[in-house]
Design a protein around this motif. Sequence first.
Motif, PDB file in Angstrom:
ATOM      1  N   THR A 162       0.847  -1.194   0.000  1.00 50.77           N
ATOM      2  CA  THR A 162       0.000   0.000   0.000  1.00 50.77           C
ATOM      3  C   THR A 162       0.880   1.241   0.000  1.00 50.77           C
ATOM      4  O   THR A 162       1.903   1.279   0.671  1.00 50.77           O
ATOM      5  CB  THR A 162      -0.907   0.055   1.248  1.00 50.77           C
ATOM      6  N   SER A 176      -3.575   8.907  -1.534  1.00 52.48           N
ATOM      7  CA  SER A 176      -4.731   9.001  -0.641  1.00 52.48           C
ATOM      8  C   SER A 176      -4.645  10.222   0.268  1.00 52.48           C
ATOM      9  O   SER A 176      -5.673  10.823   0.608  1.00 52.48           O
ATOM     10  CB  SER A 176      -4.846   7.730   0.205  1.00 52.48           C
ATOM     11  N   SER A 214     -11.302   2.155   0.718  1.00 57.87           N
ATOM     12  CA  SER A 214     -10.986   2.772  -0.576  1.00 57.87           C
ATOM     13  C   SER A 214      -9.654   3.521  -0.530  1.00 57.87           C
ATOM     14  O   SER A 214      -8.914   3.550  -1.521  1.00 57.87           O
ATOM     15  CB  SER A 214     -12.108   3.726  -0.994  1.00 57.87           C
ATOM     16  N   VAL A 264      -6.421   1.377  -1.330  1.00 56.51           N
ATOM     17  CA  VAL A 264      -6.346   0.646  -2.604  1.00 56.51           C
ATOM     18  C   VAL A 264      -5.078   0.945  -3.396  1.00 56.51           C
ATOM     19  O   VAL A 264      -4.487   0.056  -4.016  1.00 56.51           O
ATOM     20  CB  VAL A 264      -7.601   0.942  -3.461  1.00 56.51           C
ATOM     21  N   SER A 265      -4.619   2.189  -3.401  1.00 54.40           N
ATOM     22  CA  SER A 265      -3.464   2.570  -4.232  1.00 54.40           C
ATOM     23  C   SER A 265      -2.190   1.844  -3.815  1.00 54.40           C
ATOM     24  O   SER A 265      -1.849   1.778  -2.637  1.00 54.40           O
ATOM     25  CB  SER A 265      -3.234   4.084  -4.139  1.00 54.40           C
ATOM     26  N   THR A 321      -4.751   0.927  -9.977  1.00 53.59           N
ATOM     27  CA  THR A 321      -5.139   1.093  -8.564  1.00 53.59           C
ATOM     28  C   THR A 321      -4.924   2.532  -8.101  1.00 53.59           C
ATOM     29  O   THR A 321      -5.688   3.046  -7.282  1.00 53.59           O
ATOM     30  CB  THR A 321      -4.343   0.144  -7.637  1.00 53.59           C
ATOM     31  N   THR A 322      -3.892   3.177  -8.639  1.00 49.18           N
ATOM     32  CA  THR A 322      -3.594   4.554  -8.256  1.00 49.18           C
ATOM     33  C   THR A 322      -4.641   5.520  -8.804  1.00 49.18           C
ATOM     34  O   THR A 322      -5.073   6.440  -8.108  1.00 49.18           O
ATOM     35  CB  THR A 322      -2.195   4.948  -8.771  1.00 49.18           C
ATOM     36  N   THR A 363      -8.273   5.165  -7.035  1.00 50.03           N
ATOM     37  CA  THR A 363      -8.371   5.468  -5.603  1.00 50.03           C
ATOM     38  C   THR A 363      -9.058   6.806  -5.298  1.00 50.03           C
ATOM     39  O   THR A 363      -9.989   6.846  -4.477  1.00 50.03           O
ATOM     40  CB  THR A 363      -6.981   5.411  -4.937  1.00 50.03           C
TER      41      THR A 363
END
Length: 379
Positions: A122, A127, A323, A326-327, A360-361, A364
């Motif tokens: 992670t 985020s 959430s 996630v990144s 994923t980035t 997010t």
Amino acid sequence: MLILQLAIILAAAKVAGSLSVRLGQPSVLGKLLIGIVLGPSVFGLVKETETLAELSQIGAILLMFIAGLETDIERFKQTGKAATFVGLGGMIMPMVFGYLAGVPLNLTTLQSWFLGLLLSATSVSISVQALKELNQLKSRAGAAILGAAVIDDVAVILALAFLMSLAGEDVHFTAIILKKIAFFAAAILAGWKAVPWFLRKFSSLQVTETVISSALIICLVYAYFAEYAGVAAIIGAYMAGLAISTTNFKHEVFEKVETISYSIFVPVFFASIGVSAQFSGIAQNLGLIVLLSVIAILTKFIGAAAGAKLAGFNRKSSLGIGSAMVSRGEVALILSAIGIESKLLSQDMFACIVVVILVTTVVTPPMMKWFFREAASGE
């Protein structure tokens, strides 16, 4: 050439960020996407260079430093249980499903576990910006997310060391654990005694901007020794911010670091993620990329959210926390590079993983916007 590239990145990132906000999304999404447009994959106006990568790393470090400065220490202490549940929940589920995905792909047992480890990483650098824009960084959920990121980072590195030892690499597992314990102990002790003393002494020098200079010195030293100890540099920067947040210099440092960071380094960091994206040759592996992206997003989201729910958060806040985890960001990219070197990843799988990390980035920030808005409406 670098000067012109920086001018293009800064102008495009600010415009794209503003457009993203107008469309109801966090500005960071626009900055990530404009990097793809500017990079070799589309227009090729900006090329990935070592200098740009270094500037990007400084941006990530400063972003996490600011997050540390804004963290409420008391609230951070109160979220220890939640951070542990979120961090471990968001690590175990992706690791297990990543391993299970590796089996039908004819990967060896070690390669399958390494794939799981990659998916369990992670990076909350992205985020953090979304949390700031959503006014959640100082909330209980924000503190849990940041604490979980620290736990996740340490747990993933320890798991990597164990896996590398099984792969026959010259890895001393006990020494790695001791280095990390030593770093965190030294960082906490320095934050308690050395950081306030250094700020007072250095800021008294008869030159301009000594407070901000001393704060940046502390940030970079923490980041360097964190990386030296095998912990991500961004975690060291975050701890430096935490240390300074307990001093009387907190507000002055925050205002000036935020100005420096968001004027140049942070936009470069966001845009460079998109610039580094490589889409050539992915068509033949599109099915695998989609499969791994779905696994990466859902397992981290569900695992971290379940951890938050077990720690006492309500359903909507738990989904917001899930959430935010996630990144995969630069942490997974570093692990991917290690996988290539140790032959735990093939070149084709490496290319697929890089795209999955990018996916994923990018997803997010809008996920966070949706779930935290839902959480706010439910309060």
